[in-house]
Design a protein around this motif. Structure first.
Motif, PDB file in Angstrom:
ATOM      1  N   THR A   1       5.855  -8.506   4.234  1.00  0.00           N
ATOM      2  CA  THR A   1       5.572  -7.986   2.729  1.00  0.00           C
ATOM      3  C   THR A   1       6.250  -6.617   3.735  1.00  0.00           C
ATOM      4  O   THR A   1       5.887  -5.931   4.267  1.00  0.00           O
ATOM      5  CB  THR A   1       4.515  -8.055   2.270  1.00  0.00           C
ATOM      6  OG1 THR A   1       4.656  -9.252   2.527  1.00  0.00           O
ATOM      7  CG2 THR A   1       3.763  -7.017   0.878  1.00  0.00           C
ATOM      8  N   GLY A   2       6.578  -5.653   2.494  1.00  0.00           N
ATOM      9  CA  GLY A   2       7.004  -4.310   2.806  1.00  0.00           C
ATOM     10  C   GLY A   2       6.836  -3.370   1.782  1.00  0.00           C
ATOM     11  O   GLY A   2       7.461  -4.309   0.719  1.00  0.00           O
ATOM     12  N   VAL A   3       6.419  -2.300   0.904  1.00  0.00           N
ATOM     13  CA  VAL A   3       5.734  -2.194   0.264  1.00  0.00           C
ATOM     14  C   VAL A   3       6.722  -0.023   0.092  1.00  0.00           C
ATOM     15  O   VAL A   3       6.338   0.159   1.279  1.00  0.00           O
ATOM     16  CB  VAL A   3       4.509  -2.139   0.262  1.00  0.00           C
ATOM     17  CG1 VAL A   3       4.203  -0.979  -1.519  1.00  0.00           C
ATOM     18  CG2 VAL A   3       4.100  -3.171  -0.204  1.00  0.00           C
ATOM     19  N   ALA A   4       7.605   0.160  -0.975  1.00  0.00           N
ATOM     20  CA  ALA A   4       7.838   1.145  -0.706  1.00  0.00           C
ATOM     21  C   ALA A   4       7.757   2.042  -1.896  1.00  0.00           C
ATOM     22  O   ALA A   4       7.665   1.069  -3.388  1.00  0.00           O
ATOM     23  CB  ALA A   4       9.635   1.507  -0.152  1.00  0.00           C
ATOM     24  N   PHE A   5       7.571   3.210  -2.214  1.00  0.00           N
ATOM     25  CA  PHE A   5       7.311   4.231  -3.140  1.00  0.00           C
ATOM     26  C   PHE A   5       8.490   5.346  -3.370  1.00  0.00           C
ATOM     27  O   PHE A   5       8.136   5.318  -2.360  1.00  0.00           O
ATOM     28  CB  PHE A   5       6.356   4.238  -3.458  1.00  0.00           C
ATOM     29  CG  PHE A   5       5.901   5.690  -4.710  1.00  0.00           C
ATOM     30  CD1 PHE A   5       5.306   5.630  -5.814  1.00  0.00           C
ATOM     31  CD2 PHE A   5       5.636   7.202  -4.598  1.00  0.00           C
ATOM     32  CE1 PHE A   5       5.187   6.336  -6.767  1.00  0.00           C
ATOM     33  CE2 PHE A   5       5.062   7.654  -5.137  1.00  0.00           C
ATOM     34  CZ  PHE A   5       5.238   7.436  -6.888  1.00  0.00           C
ATOM     35  N   SER A   6       8.748   5.526  -4.368  1.00  0.00           N
ATOM     36  CA  SER A   6      10.179   6.839  -4.973  1.00  0.00           C
ATOM     37  C   SER A   6       9.187   7.278  -6.246  1.00  0.00           C
ATOM     38  O   SER A   6       8.932   6.792  -6.645  1.00  0.00           O
ATOM     39  CB  SER A   6      11.525   6.667  -4.240  1.00  0.00           C
ATOM     40  OG  SER A   6      12.155   7.836  -4.286  1.00  0.00           O
ATOM     41  N   LYS A   7       9.116   8.748  -6.327  1.00  0.00           N
ATOM     42  CA  LYS A   7       9.479   9.740  -6.935  1.00  0.00           C
ATOM     43  C   LYS A   7      10.109  10.884  -7.479  1.00  0.00           C
ATOM     44  O   LYS A   7      11.403  11.527  -6.174  1.00  0.00           O
ATOM     45  CB  LYS A   7       7.839  10.290  -6.324  1.00  0.00           C
ATOM     46  CG  LYS A   7       7.497  11.202  -7.636  1.00  0.00           C
ATOM     47  CD  LYS A   7       5.720  11.936  -7.694  1.00  0.00           C
ATOM     48  CE  LYS A   7       5.144  13.260  -8.057  1.00  0.00           C
ATOM     49  NZ  LYS A   7       4.334  13.528  -7.853  1.00  0.00           N
TER      50      LYS A   7
ATOM     51  N   LEU B   1      12.522  -3.883   1.723  1.00  0.00           N
ATOM     52  CA  LEU B   1      12.802  -5.060   2.979  1.00  0.00           C
ATOM     53  C   LEU B   1      13.000  -4.422   3.471  1.00  0.00           C
ATOM     54  O   LEU B   1      13.063  -5.344   4.626  1.00  0.00           O
ATOM     55  CB  LEU B   1      14.620  -5.095   2.369  1.00  0.00           C
ATOM     56  CG  LEU B   1      14.914  -6.177   0.937  1.00  0.00           C
ATOM     57  CD1 LEU B   1      16.457  -5.956   0.061  1.00  0.00           C
ATOM     58  CD2 LEU B   1      14.224  -7.144   1.684  1.00  0.00           C
ATOM     59  N   GLU B   2      13.996  -3.431   4.569  1.00  0.00           N
ATOM     60  CA  GLU B   2      13.399  -3.325   5.626  1.00  0.00           C
ATOM     61  C   GLU B   2      11.782  -3.375   6.976  1.00  0.00           C
ATOM     62  O   GLU B   2      12.052  -3.690   7.782  1.00  0.00           O
ATOM     63  CB  GLU B   2      13.656  -1.892   6.206  1.00  0.00           C
ATOM     64  CG  GLU B   2      13.908  -0.700   7.303  1.00  0.00           C
ATOM     65  CD  GLU B   2      14.407   0.569   7.678  1.00  0.00           C
ATOM     66  OE1 GLU B   2      14.250   1.512   8.542  1.00  0.00           O
ATOM     67  OE2 GLU B   2      14.790   1.046   6.685  1.00  0.00           O
ATOM     68  N   ARG B   3      10.757  -2.747   5.707  1.00  0.00           N
ATOM     69  CA  ARG B   3       9.267  -2.620   6.606  1.00  0.00           C
ATOM     70  C   ARG B   3       8.889  -4.231   5.895  1.00  0.00           C
ATOM     71  O   ARG B   3       8.482  -4.394   7.451  1.00  0.00           O
ATOM     72  CB  ARG B   3       8.526  -1.731   5.150  1.00  0.00           C
ATOM     73  CG  ARG B   3       8.832  -0.280   5.262  1.00  0.00           C
ATOM     74  CD  ARG B   3       7.605   0.469   4.493  1.00  0.00           C
ATOM     75  NE  ARG B   3       8.700   2.215   4.859  1.00  0.00           N
ATOM     76  CZ  ARG B   3       7.760   2.616   4.011  1.00  0.00           C
ATOM     77  NH1 ARG B   3       7.192   2.582   3.551  1.00  0.00           N
ATOM     78  NH2 ARG B   3       8.013   3.844   3.561  1.00  0.00           N
ATOM     79  N   ALA B   4       9.756  -5.522   5.362  1.00  0.00           N
ATOM     80  CA  ALA B   4       9.211  -6.286   5.418  1.00  0.00           C
ATOM     81  C   ALA B   4       9.838  -7.310   6.505  1.00  0.00           C
ATOM     82  O   ALA B   4       9.382  -7.917   6.970  1.00  0.00           O
ATOM     83  CB  ALA B   4       9.468  -6.969   3.787  1.00  0.00           C
ATOM     84  N   GLY B   5      11.113  -6.753   6.992  1.00  0.00           N
ATOM     85  CA  GLY B   5      11.645  -7.257   8.260  1.00  0.00           C
ATOM     86  C   GLY B   5      10.485  -6.988   9.025  1.00  0.00           C
ATOM     87  O   GLY B   5      11.509  -7.702  10.489  1.00  0.00           O
TER      88      GLY B   5
END
Length: 314
Positions: free
Chosen positions: A203-209, A308-312
């Motif tokens: 699992t990968g989680v990302a955030f942008s603001k 997706l990159e972090r999940a990989g």
């Protein structure tokens, strides 16, 4: 000349003083409970006329005229970030400051690395002086559409632990917000903890603001969580957008476009477009609705690629 302009100047000064006095926030009583039970009792006694105060970074700016009683909850034992032994996720006390989340060493442990996204979110909130005072509970309970923690917490299936006169209840954070500045909490209830469950493997989680400046409130913010299957297809996905509707929204149509598919740039583009179409932004002095919708697509594209990159990487 001095005599001629002395009287108008003194009148101007008097008017300025009156204006300042009218802006003062003057509750009738300040209470400092020593326990959660005492705080709940005070909230139940005073009802809508009372408001809990912790860091005060929003309340002392908002200065709600109807508030007559301030319930200072900073002495309550609700400032912590720790493992939840039952869910193997983490629990965050509602009085944990944004700065404490930003600097928490818990996220250095490989078991909790996926939760380090919360530290990344914390860094995006105001200046350090603000982060030293502001609490995660305040960021959530103020229910401002542009708040930064709710999108990523909803993406991670977090729950809110709420305590009131009738005991406690635990509810998904996704259903916590009713409209701008309104939650499902009653006036005699207190948010005590945010519970973030164990995240699935891969699992990968990302955030942008997006803000006018890095420290400004969001014009748009987006969080994404992606879980891959053994064949590297998308097993599950969450896309949550803030500042583009009265409450944080999940882009469920966009999520469904990702599930059970091997996600490439073309599918990301399709999902990001769908997410932008699910928003309901307004135009105001900070940005137009069209700009917010367009940037929703841009930010969704970015966070999906990053998740997706972090999940990989597992």
């Amino acid at each position: 000349m001095r005599v001629r302009y002395q009287k108008p100047f003194l009148v101007w000064r008097a008017v300025q003083r009156l204006n300042r006095l009218s802006d003062l926030f003057r509750p009738r009583e300040y209470c400092r409970p020593e326990s959660i039970e005492e705080a709940i009792s005070l909230l139940a006694r005073y009802g809508e006329r009372a408001r809990p105060i912790a860091g005060g970074t929003d309340l002392l700016v908002e200065k709600p005229s109807k508030v007559e009683y301030l319930i200072d909850i900073m002495r309550l034992p609700l400032a912590y970030i720790r493992e939840n032994p039952h869910t193997r996720g983490i629990g965050i006390g509602a009085l944990t400051t944004v700065r404490e989340i930003e600097t928490s060493r818990l996220f250095e442990d490989a078991r909790f690395r996926v939760y380090s996204i919360l530290a990344d979110v914390a860094k995006e909130i105001g200046y350090v002086t603000t982060r030293n005072l502001a609490t995660i509970g305040g960021n959530i309970c103020n229910a401002v559409p542009s708040a930064d923690f709710p999108p990523v917490l909803i993406a991670m299936d977090a729950e809110a632990r709420i305590v009131g006169p009738n005991g406690e209840r635990i509810l998904p954070l996704e259903g916590f917000f009713v409209q701008a500045r309104k939650t499902i909490m009653r006036s005699d209830e207190l948010l005590t903890e945010i519970q973030v469950p164990r995240q699935p493997p891969l699992t990968g989680v990302a955030f942008s603001k997006l803000g006018r400046l890095r420290v400004d409130i969001a014009l748009v913010n987006v969080a994404a969580r992606v879980t891959l299957g053994p064949d590297e297809s998308c097993k599950d996905a969450r896309i949550v957008l803030g500042a583009v509707a009265p409450t944080p929204i999940r882009a469920k149509r966009a999520e469904n476009l990702l599930k059970d598919r091997t996600v490439g740039d073309d599918i990301i583009e399709e999902a990001a477009q769908a997410a932008s179409e699910e928003t309901k932004p307004i135009s105001d002095v900070r940005a137009s609705a069209e700009y917010r919708r367009m940037m929703s697509k841009v930010l969704t594209t970015h966070v999906l690629k990053q998740a997706l990159e972090r999940a990989g990487r597992g």
